[in-house]
Design a protein around this motif. Sequence first.
Motif, PDB file in Angstrom:
ATOM      1  N   ALA A  60      -1.507   5.859   1.433  1.00 46.33           N
ATOM      2  CA  ALA A  60      -2.962   5.704   1.529  1.00 46.33           C
ATOM      3  C   ALA A  60      -3.541   6.601   2.619  1.00 46.33           C
ATOM      4  CB  ALA A  60      -3.322   4.256   1.819  1.00 46.33           C
TER       5      ALA A  60
ATOM      6  N   ILE B  50      -8.274  -3.212  -1.775  1.00 48.68           N
ATOM      7  CA  ILE B  50      -6.835  -3.069  -1.959  1.00 48.68           C
ATOM      8  C   ILE B  50      -6.487  -3.553  -3.351  1.00 48.68           C
ATOM      9  CG2 ILE B  50      -4.545  -3.792  -1.205  1.00 48.68           C
ATOM     10  CD1 ILE B  50      -5.476  -4.070   1.557  1.00 48.68           C
TER      11      ILE B  50
ATOM     12  N   VAL C 259       0.866  -1.186   0.000  1.00 42.59           N
ATOM     13  CA  VAL C 259       0.000   0.000   0.000  1.00 42.59           C
ATOM     14  C   VAL C 259       0.896   1.228   0.000  1.00 42.59           C
ATOM     15  CG1 VAL C 259      -1.722   1.315   1.287  1.00 42.59           C
ATOM     16  CG2 VAL C 259      -1.851  -1.185   1.255  1.00 42.59           C
TER      17      VAL C 259
ATOM     18  N   LEU D 266      -2.395  -5.050   6.468  1.00 43.31           N
ATOM     19  CA  LEU D 266      -3.093  -3.858   6.941  1.00 43.31           C
ATOM     20  C   LEU D 266      -3.712  -4.105   8.316  1.00 43.31           C
ATOM     21  CD1 LEU D 266      -4.313  -1.047   6.654  1.00 43.31           C
ATOM     22  CD2 LEU D 266      -6.173  -2.063   5.304  1.00 43.31           C
TER      23      LEU D 266
ATOM     24  N   HIS E  16      -1.585  -1.256  -5.036  1.00 41.53           N
ATOM     25  CA  HIS E  16      -0.943  -0.444  -3.992  1.00 41.53           C
ATOM     26  C   HIS E  16      -1.841   0.683  -3.484  1.00 41.53           C
ATOM     27  CE1 HIS E  16       2.941  -1.615  -6.326  1.00 41.53           C
ATOM     28  NE2 HIS E  16       2.443  -2.641  -5.662  1.00 41.53           N
ATOM     29  N   LYS E  17      -3.124   0.622  -3.808  1.00 39.67           N
ATOM     30  CA  LYS E  17      -4.045   1.678  -3.385  1.00 39.67           C
ATOM     31  C   LYS E  17      -5.172   1.117  -2.526  1.00 39.67           C
ATOM     32  CE  LYS E  17      -3.331   4.393  -7.622  1.00 39.67           C
ATOM     33  NZ  LYS E  17      -4.016   4.978  -8.817  1.00 39.67           N
ATOM     34  N   LEU E  18      -5.725   1.984  -1.687  1.00 41.40           N
ATOM     35  CA  LEU E  18      -6.953   1.688  -0.954  1.00 41.40           C
ATOM     36  C   LEU E  18      -8.069   2.531  -1.543  1.00 41.40           C
ATOM     37  CD1 LEU E  18      -5.846   1.661   2.814  1.00 41.40           C
ATOM     38  CD2 LEU E  18      -6.268  -0.297   1.336  1.00 41.40           C
TER      39      LEU E  18
END
Length: 225
Positions: free
Chosen positions: A26, A213, A23, A49, A216-218
Amino acid sequence: MADIPSAILLDRVTLSHGARLLVEKADLALKPGSFTVLAGANGHGKTTLMRALLGLHPAREGRIAVLGRAPRAARQLIGYMPQERRLPAPQLTGRALIAASWHGTRFGLPGWGRGLADDLKAALSLTGAEALAEQPLSQLSGGERQRLFLAEALLDKPALLVLDEPLSGMDLHWQQKILTMLQARCRETGMAVLMSCHGLDIVRPFADHLLQISEHKLELSDAAL
């Protein structure tokens, strides 16, 4: 009136596992009383996470706050159910296993008393596991053990419940009963839930948010959409 802190707050957080980026930078804010489903392909960082929220995995960058505190400082306010659970002693009953975790008591030193008895009864009732608690764990199915482990996570009346695949092994009937209970606890007590689950179709009607997810992003969205 002072602002109520977010149940979960990420501020430009980057998480990695070894050299692998999971991640990146974020931002996230989840309110108390919210029910959020965490989704994503295996290996994309769901469990990492969750461990970061518990203070068990450090962020590479950024700030994580849980209920207005650093994750480690908030541990006593969090109920956690990991995806995989080793049985410390299969001959133990569910009641003995759960009692040993009351108020963070170390395994083997349960603080038996009226307070524990009341809390244990309430937690088992929430997951319909009263009868299961009297049986050795080795004699229970995977779904039945999951209900006991969920009761353990609920034992101390957490303000945040973090659940990693809690519905695995349960039949459809019990999945729906557990989801109904979790939704009601969010509404009635203000407890927040973050739960990973592969079968999103059954969870969406009960949840407020979907947290994805990916790459690499939320990405946070309305669970009903």
